[in-house]
Design a protein around this motif. Sequence first.
Motif, PDB file in Angstrom:
ATOM      1  N   ILE A 163       0.839  -1.202   0.000  1.00  0.00           N
ATOM      2  CA  ILE A 163       0.000   0.000   0.000  1.00  0.00           C
ATOM      3  C   ILE A 163       0.873   1.252   0.000  1.00  0.00           C
ATOM      4  O   ILE A 163       0.608   2.203  -0.747  1.00  0.00           O
ATOM      5  CB  ILE A 163      -0.977  -0.023   1.198  1.00  0.00           C
ATOM      6  CG1 ILE A 163      -2.039  -1.107   0.962  1.00  0.00           C
ATOM      7  CG2 ILE A 163      -1.612   1.342   1.427  1.00  0.00           C
ATOM      8  CD1 ILE A 163      -2.936  -1.391   2.146  1.00  0.00           C
ATOM      9  N   VAL A 164       1.909   1.268   0.796  1.00  0.00           N
ATOM     10  CA  VAL A 164       2.822   2.420   0.836  1.00  0.00           C
ATOM     11  C   VAL A 164       3.431   2.648  -0.548  1.00  0.00           C
ATOM     12  O   VAL A 164       3.524   3.791  -1.017  1.00  0.00           O
ATOM     13  CB  VAL A 164       3.914   2.222   1.910  1.00  0.00           C
ATOM     14  CG1 VAL A 164       5.003   3.280   1.791  1.00  0.00           C
ATOM     15  CG2 VAL A 164       3.300   2.249   3.313  1.00  0.00           C
ATOM     16  N   LYS A 165       3.832   1.585  -1.217  1.00  0.00           N
ATOM     17  CA  LYS A 165       4.406   1.718  -2.561  1.00  0.00           C
ATOM     18  C   LYS A 165       3.380   2.281  -3.543  1.00  0.00           C
ATOM     19  O   LYS A 165       3.719   3.087  -4.411  1.00  0.00           O
ATOM     20  CB  LYS A 165       4.927   0.370  -3.057  1.00  0.00           C
ATOM     21  CG  LYS A 165       6.155  -0.100  -2.319  1.00  0.00           C
ATOM     22  CD  LYS A 165       6.539  -1.510  -2.737  1.00  0.00           C
ATOM     23  CE  LYS A 165       7.606  -2.082  -1.821  1.00  0.00           C
ATOM     24  NZ  LYS A 165       7.858  -3.502  -2.104  1.00  0.00           N
ATOM     25  N   GLU A 166       2.132   1.872  -3.407  1.00  0.00           N
ATOM     26  CA  GLU A 166       1.079   2.395  -4.282  1.00  0.00           C
ATOM     27  C   GLU A 166       0.920   3.899  -4.078  1.00  0.00           C
ATOM     28  O   GLU A 166       0.809   4.663  -5.042  1.00  0.00           O
ATOM     29  CB  GLU A 166      -0.253   1.676  -4.036  1.00  0.00           C
ATOM     30  CG  GLU A 166      -0.253   0.209  -4.383  1.00  0.00           C
ATOM     31  CD  GLU A 166      -0.124  -0.070  -5.870  1.00  0.00           C
ATOM     32  OE1 GLU A 166      -0.594   0.738  -6.695  1.00  0.00           O
ATOM     33  OE2 GLU A 166       0.450  -1.116  -6.218  1.00  0.00           O
ATOM     34  N   TYR A 167       0.910   4.332  -2.823  1.00  0.00           N
ATOM     35  CA  TYR A 167       0.807   5.768  -2.542  1.00  0.00           C
ATOM     36  C   TYR A 167       2.055   6.512  -3.002  1.00  0.00           C
ATOM     37  O   TYR A 167       1.966   7.650  -3.469  1.00  0.00           O
ATOM     38  CB  TYR A 167       0.543   6.019  -1.052  1.00  0.00           C
ATOM     39  CG  TYR A 167      -0.918   5.902  -0.707  1.00  0.00           C
ATOM     40  CD1 TYR A 167      -1.792   6.964  -0.924  1.00  0.00           C
ATOM     41  CD2 TYR A 167      -1.445   4.729  -0.190  1.00  0.00           C
ATOM     42  CE1 TYR A 167      -3.135   6.858  -0.630  1.00  0.00           C
ATOM     43  CE2 TYR A 167      -2.785   4.607   0.109  1.00  0.00           C
ATOM     44  CZ  TYR A 167      -3.637   5.680  -0.111  1.00  0.00           C
ATOM     45  OH  TYR A 167      -4.968   5.564   0.172  1.00  0.00           O
TER      46      TYR A 167
END
Length: 145
Positions: A57-61
Amino acid sequence: MKFPTSTLLVVSILFPFISPSFANHGKNFHCERIPFLHERAVSAINSISHNQTMSVIVKEYAELWEAEEIRKTCEAAAAGKAADFPCFQGRRDWAAIRSKIPDELFALDAEALRPHQLRLQKLQAETQPHEEAFKYCEGLGVIER
C-alpha cells in the motif's frame, strides 16, 4: 590504449543511435534500478509499514505521489522555471507520501488491509497515473519518449 579497427568501426556506426537514448534518460525520470530498491526507499517503506500488505500500500501511494511530482516538474519546466527530471530514487518525500495514507489503515492487520491494497492496485491499473503524467508532460512539450 589502442583499440582494434573493428571495435572502432562498430562504435562509430552505433554511437549516433545510442547517444540519443542516453541523453533522454535524465529528462524522463528514468531510473537504472527497479523502483523502491534504493536503500532509502527500503528503509522508509519499512519504517512506515507494519506488515507486508501495508508495504504494498505504501508503494502504491508512493507511485501516486511520484505521478503528482512528475506533473509539477513538467508544469514548472513549461513555465520556464528550473526543473529537475532525474530518477526519484533517493528523492522521494516520504513524509508527504505518509500523509496521503489514511490513518485508519495503520491500525489494520494484513487481512483487513487486503481490500484496500486491491482497490489501490485496481485504481493504478485503470488510471495509470505515471503514464498519464508522462502524456501530460509530452503535451506540454517538456519531455520526449
